[in-house]
Design a protein around this motif. Structure first.
Motif, mmCIF file in Angstrom:
data_model
loop_
_atom_site.group_PDB
_atom_site.id
_atom_site.type_symbol
_atom_site.label_atom_id
_atom_site.label_comp_id
_atom_site.label_asym_id
_atom_site.label_seq_id
_atom_site.Cartn_x
_atom_site.Cartn_y
_atom_site.Cartn_z
ATOM 1 N N HIS A 260 0.801 -1.234 0.000
ATOM 2 C CA HIS A 260 0.000 0.000 0.000
ATOM 3 C C HIS A 260 0.829 1.278 0.000
ATOM 4 N N LEU A 261 1.627 1.488 1.052
ATOM 5 C CA LEU A 261 2.211 2.812 1.254
ATOM 6 C C LEU A 261 3.179 3.202 0.132
ATOM 7 N N GLY A 262 3.959 2.259 -0.373
ATOM 8 C CA GLY A 262 4.875 2.561 -1.467
ATOM 9 C C GLY A 262 4.137 3.030 -2.713
ATOM 10 N N HIS A 263 3.061 2.341 -3.042
ATOM 11 C CA HIS A 263 2.252 2.750 -4.198
ATOM 12 C C HIS A 263 1.524 4.071 -3.936
ATOM 13 N N PHE A 264 1.106 4.282 -2.703
ATOM 14 C CA PHE A 264 0.442 5.542 -2.352
ATOM 15 C C PHE A 264 1.395 6.713 -2.578
ATOM 16 N N LEU A 265 2.626 6.583 -2.085
ATOM 17 C CA LEU A 265 3.610 7.651 -2.245
ATOM 18 C C LEU A 265 3.995 7.827 -3.713
ATOM 19 N N LEU A 266 4.236 6.732 -4.408
ATOM 20 C CA LEU A 266 4.605 6.816 -5.820
ATOM 21 C C LEU A 266 3.524 7.536 -6.624
ATOM 22 N N THR A 267 2.276 7.167 -6.391
ATOM 23 C CA THR A 267 1.166 7.782 -7.122
ATOM 24 C C THR A 267 1.065 9.267 -6.842
ATOM 25 N N LEU A 268 1.176 9.650 -5.571
ATOM 26 C CA LEU A 268 1.086 11.071 -5.219
ATOM 27 C C LEU A 268 2.246 11.869 -5.809
ATOM 28 N N GLU A 269 3.443 11.301 -5.774
ATOM 29 C CA GLU A 269 4.603 12.001 -6.327
ATOM 30 C C GLU A 269 4.486 12.180 -7.841
ATOM 31 N N LEU A 270 3.882 11.203 -8.502
ATOM 32 C CA LEU A 270 3.734 11.269 -9.957
ATOM 33 C C LEU A 270 2.480 12.028 -10.394
ATOM 34 N N MET A 271 1.675 12.485 -9.444
ATOM 35 C CA MET A 271 0.377 13.052 -9.778
ATOM 36 C C MET A 271 0.423 14.210 -10.780
ATOM 37 N N PRO A 272 1.390 15.127 -10.707
ATOM 38 C CA PRO A 272 1.411 16.195 -11.729
ATOM 39 C C PRO A 272 1.466 15.647 -13.156
ATOM 40 N N ALA A 273 2.293 14.614 -13.364
ATOM 41 C CA ALA A 273 2.402 14.014 -14.696
ATOM 42 C C ALA A 273 1.182 13.165 -15.026
ATOM 43 N N LEU A 274 0.600 12.546 -14.021
ATOM 44 C CA LEU A 274 -0.612 11.754 -14.232
ATOM 45 C C LEU A 274 -1.782 12.653 -14.646
ATOM 46 N N ILE A 275 -1.897 13.803 -14.008
ATOM 47 C CA ILE A 275 -2.952 14.758 -14.367
ATOM 48 C C ILE A 275 -2.709 15.300 -15.774
ATOM 49 N N GLN A 276 -1.454 15.599 -16.075
ATOM 50 C CA GLN A 276 -1.111 16.109 -17.400
ATOM 51 C C GLN A 276 -1.491 15.097 -18.487
ATOM 52 N N GLY A 277 -1.331 13.813 -18.182
ATOM 53 C CA GLY A 277 -1.645 12.764 -19.148
ATOM 54 C C GLY A 277 -3.052 12.219 -19.037
ATOM 55 N N LYS A 278 -3.874 12.800 -18.136
ATOM 56 C CA LYS A 278 -5.244 12.302 -17.891
ATOM 57 C C LYS A 278 -5.215 10.774 -17.768
ATOM 58 N N ALA A 279 -4.433 10.332 -16.832
ATOM 59 C CA ALA A 279 -4.022 8.929 -16.756
ATOM 60 C C ALA A 279 -5.091 7.988 -16.227
ATOM 61 N N LYS A 280 -4.896 6.726 -16.601
ATOM 62 C CA LYS A 280 -5.547 5.605 -15.923
ATOM 63 C C LYS A 280 -4.575 5.111 -14.850
ATOM 64 N N ILE A 281 -5.108 4.788 -13.684
ATOM 65 C CA ILE A 281 -4.311 4.178 -12.622
ATOM 66 C C ILE A 281 -4.969 2.845 -12.283
ATOM 67 N N ILE A 282 -4.205 1.770 -12.383
ATOM 68 C CA ILE A 282 -4.733 0.420 -12.187
ATOM 69 C C ILE A 282 -4.051 -0.212 -10.983
ATOM 70 N N HIS A 283 -4.857 -0.782 -10.092
ATOM 71 C CA HIS A 283 -4.350 -1.378 -8.860
ATOM 72 C C HIS A 283 -4.663 -2.870 -8.863
ATOM 73 N N VAL A 284 -3.648 -3.710 -8.727
ATOM 74 C CA VAL A 284 -3.866 -5.149 -8.666
ATOM 75 C C VAL A 284 -4.157 -5.525 -7.213
ATOM 76 N N SER A 285 -5.426 -5.771 -6.936
ATOM 77 C CA SER A 285 -5.888 -6.137 -5.609
ATOM 78 C C SER A 285 -6.091 -7.651 -5.564
ATOM 79 N N SER A 286 -7.078 -8.114 -4.831
ATOM 80 C CA SER A 286 -7.356 -9.541 -4.742
ATOM 81 C C SER A 286 -8.731 -9.752 -4.114
ATOM 82 N N ILE A 287 -9.344 -10.864 -4.473
ATOM 83 C CA ILE A 287 -10.611 -11.236 -3.852
ATOM 84 C C ILE A 287 -10.423 -11.507 -2.356
#
Length: 275
Positions: free
Chosen positions: A106-133
């Motif tokens: 969780h936390l590593g992906h949370f930080l990575l996503t937040l840090e990359l957010m300016p570029a993600l917004i610029q690219g109107k990105a899809k963010i996909i999370h591999v969870s589990s049943i």
């Protein structure tokens, strides 16, 4: 398309990488073992698209540094796949004092996503999370969000897989207006090296279960489907199984809990001097 993919050197991450390479212009791969990754990509067609980023997702200082390296080379990210994960012995902590299961899943992906957010917004990105049943076995984690008191490997893993869906939901709530789409998925029971670092009893259960597990290639199909399908054919904030939107657990749909998890994660990183 510019792609960031975690957990790319094994299992469904490797199959996802191979399937998406023809669709991408540049592919950033955060990897813990750069030498291993270099050997694996050596014979891939169009390997020149790949940029390896040294990063252990369980170490927040490395995540921060890796995100900086990505942003130095890329102003627009169109697809982020938070695929890496693992099951570890309950109570095992990182060098930064964080529960290893919580940090990696969780936390590593949370930080990575937040840090990359300016570029993600610029690219109107899809963010996909591999969870589990397995998220369905999680009980309410509100009193111990960081899993610091967790004594059971299986229940800890169930909670972080719940967190993947809660994080996806909260990203949709907070950033949909800025063009961000977020999805979570269950890949199926996939036959990989998953769980190799956990307890002996958990390893026995996993090995027996592998008799009915599917291949990594089959397990990657829902990720690939979400990555390649037009946004208008997908449900933003959706949870997918076998390429179809499904209803996750009641806890996974709890908006108060998703906001609480977000605030807890943000405060934890702030106290570490990382946000």
């Amino acid at each position: 398309m510019n792609l960031v993919l975690t957990g790319s050197t094994s299992g469904i991450g490797w199959e996802t990488l191979k399937a998406l390479m023809p669709h991408a212009n540049r592919i950033f791969l955060p990897v813990r073992n750069v030498k291993k990754a270099e050997k694996m990509i050596l014979h891939l067609f169009q390997k020149e698209k790949i940029i390896l980023i040294p990063m252990d997702l369980s170490i927040m200082s490395e995540v921060k540094q890796g995100a900086i390296q990505i942003l130095e080379q890329c102003q627009e990210i169109h697809l982020l796949i938070n695929n890496a994960g693992g099951m570890f012995p309950a109570g095992k902590k990182t060098s930064e004092g964080i529960d290893l299961t919580f940090a990696t899943n969780h936390l590593g992906h949370f930080l990575l996503t937040l840090e990359l957010m300016p570029a993600l917004i610029q690219g109107k990105a899809k963010i996909i999370h591999v969870s589990s049943i397995v998220h369905q076995i999680a009980t309410n984690p509100s009193k111990d969000l960081g899993l610091l008191k967790s004594a059971n490997t299986g229940t800890a893993y169930g909670k972080v897989k719940l967190y993947n869906i809660l994080f996806s939901n909260e990203l949709k709530n907070r950033f949909e207006s800025k063009g961000i789409s977020s999805y979570a998925l269950h890949p199926g029971a996939v036959k990989t090296a998953f769980g190799s670092e956990t307890s002996l009893w958990a390893k026995v259960i996993i090995e027996v279960s592998k008799l009915i597990f599917i291949s990594p290639k089959a397990g990657a199909q829902t990720t690939i489907f979400l990555a390649t399908s037009p946004k208008n054919q997908l449900r933003n904030g959706g949870y997918y199984i076998r390429k179809k939107p499904k209803t996750p657990s009641t806890l996974a749909r709890n908006q108060k809990l998703s906001a609480t998890l977000w605030n807890y994660s943000e405060e934890l990183l702030k106290n570490m001097g990382l946000t």
